[in-house]
Design an enzyme around this catalytic site. Structure first.
Site, PDB file in Angstrom:
ATOM      1  N   SER A   1      21.900  48.793  31.407  1.00 28.63           N
ATOM      2  CA  SER A   1      22.230  50.046  32.087  1.00 28.63           C
ATOM      3  C   SER A   1      23.701  50.015  32.506  1.00 28.63           C
ATOM      4  O   SER A   1      24.256  48.927  32.732  1.00 28.63           O
ATOM      5  CB  SER A   1      21.371  50.192  33.349  1.00 28.63           C
ATOM      6  OG  SER A   1      21.858  51.226  34.185  1.00 28.63           O
TER       7      SER A   1
ATOM      8  N   TYR B   1      18.499  45.634  40.884  1.00 30.44           N
ATOM      9  CA  TYR B   1      18.585  46.352  39.602  1.00 30.44           C
ATOM     10  C   TYR B   1      19.930  46.077  38.944  1.00 30.44           C
ATOM     11  O   TYR B   1      19.981  45.697  37.764  1.00 30.44           O
ATOM     12  CB  TYR B   1      18.390  47.855  39.835  1.00 30.44           C
ATOM     13  CG  TYR B   1      18.261  48.649  38.540  1.00 30.44           C
ATOM     14  CD1 TYR B   1      17.072  48.631  37.815  1.00 30.44           C
ATOM     15  CD2 TYR B   1      19.324  49.406  38.049  1.00 30.44           C
ATOM     16  CE1 TYR B   1      16.945  49.343  36.625  1.00 30.44           C
ATOM     17  CE2 TYR B   1      19.201  50.119  36.862  1.00 30.44           C
ATOM     18  CZ  TYR B   1      18.009  50.090  36.158  1.00 30.44           C
ATOM     19  OH  TYR B   1      17.886  50.793  34.980  1.00 30.44           O
TER      20      TYR B   1
END
Ligand SMILES: NC(=O)c1ccc[n+]([C@@H]2O[C@H](COP(=O)([O-])OP(=O)(O)OC[C@H]3O[C@@H](n4cnc5c(N)ncnc54)[C@H](OP(=O)(O)O)[C@@H]3O)[C@@H](O)[C@H]2O)c1
Length: 250
Positions: free
Chosen positions: A132, A145
């Site tokens: 990401s 994350y």
């Protein structure tokens, strides 16, 4: 017939990637924990297999990918399964954070291990990990994350160099915001959000070209890259501005 194994293909980006490979005549396997989600977002289709597993389980993952490759080539493996941290908080839910690391980072390693061993024996293959743009920076409220996705980026960077001599390509895909069940839970703004169908088409096109690194949409990539390379004091100043609604949390 070429084969592709996609982890986390019961919804979102993984399910849409499965569809584009099926359309292109591939034999496809997707895995996930939730058969009901598979039925909802993909369902039974010709040349498509569903394997129920938890990506945190190394043995289950090795067995699933090995079984899928018996009697067939294993051309591409997508390590796509992942989760978000949920609502962004400055006081972490540490159990959640452990789960994020276990799924997003260890789960990717659990996928890459059998993919590498099988592809090394067969003499070729392509491993694709879905990271990401959040992995470029320490995103406030999303430390686990960001850390998990940064880990994936670096792991791919290394493997892409190490495994070139085995004729194994390693790619890292870094999407910005994509509309999926994962982002449907977000209550903050999501600039340049893109439909999952479009993301899957873009990803396949880039992977057909064997791009080692692919971040998109371009504007989201440029913004996060700029945040990554700017002086850290400036980064901290910008990210402390009241654009994150949890910033007042005690
Ligand atoms: N959507 C975005 O904006 C965005 C942006 C950048 C990167 N990403 C990344 O893209 C990937 C796909 O996310 P998505 O947006 O498509 O989300 P999604 O629709 O929630 O899909 C996540 C997939 O991962 C699977 N998964 C989660 N935990 C698992 C586990 N323990 N074992 C096996 N499978 C598991 C889920 O399957 P089950 O629930 O059936 O287990 C599901 O198929 C993730 O790695 C995510 O971090 C997404």
């Amino acid at each position: 017939m070429k084969s592709v194994f996609i982890t986390g293909g019961t919804s979102g980006i993984g399910a849409e990637i499965a569809k584009v490979y099926l359309q292109d005549g591939y034999r496809v396997a997707v895995c996930g924990r939730d058969k009901e989600k598979f039925d909802k977002y993909l369902g039974e289709r010709e040349n498509l297999e569903f394997i129920q597993l938890d990506i945190k389980n190394r043995e289950q993952t090795i067995k699933a990918i090995s079984d899928f490759s018996v009697g067939h080539s294993l051309d591409i493996v997508y390590a796509n399964a992942g989760r978000s941290v949920g609502p962004k908080k400055i006081i972490p839910d540490f159990s959640n954070y452990h789960d994020v690391i276990d799924i997003n980072l260890t789960g990717v390693l659990n996928t890459i291990e059998p993919a590498f061993n099988i592809m090394r024996k067969q003499g070729y293959g392509h491993i694709v990990a879905v990271s990401s743009v959040a992995g470029f920076i320490g995103l406030p409220g999303s430390s686990a994350y960001s850390a998990s996705k940064a880990g994936v980026i670096k792991m791919c960077e290394t493997f892409a160099i190490d495994w070139k001599k085995f004729n194994i390509d390693v790619s890292c895909v870094c999407p910005g915001f994509i509309k999926t069940p994962l982002t449907d839970k977000n209550d903050h703004s999501m600039p340049f959000i893109m439909p999952a169908e479009e993301a899957a088409i873009r990803i396949k096109k880039a992977m057909d070209k064997k791009k080692v690194f692919y971040a998109f949409p371009k504007r989201m990539f440029l913004i996060t890259r700029l945040l990554e390379i700017m002086p850290r004091f400036l980064y901290r100043k910008i990210l402390s501005i009241k654009i994150f609604n949890y910033s007042k949390e005690k």
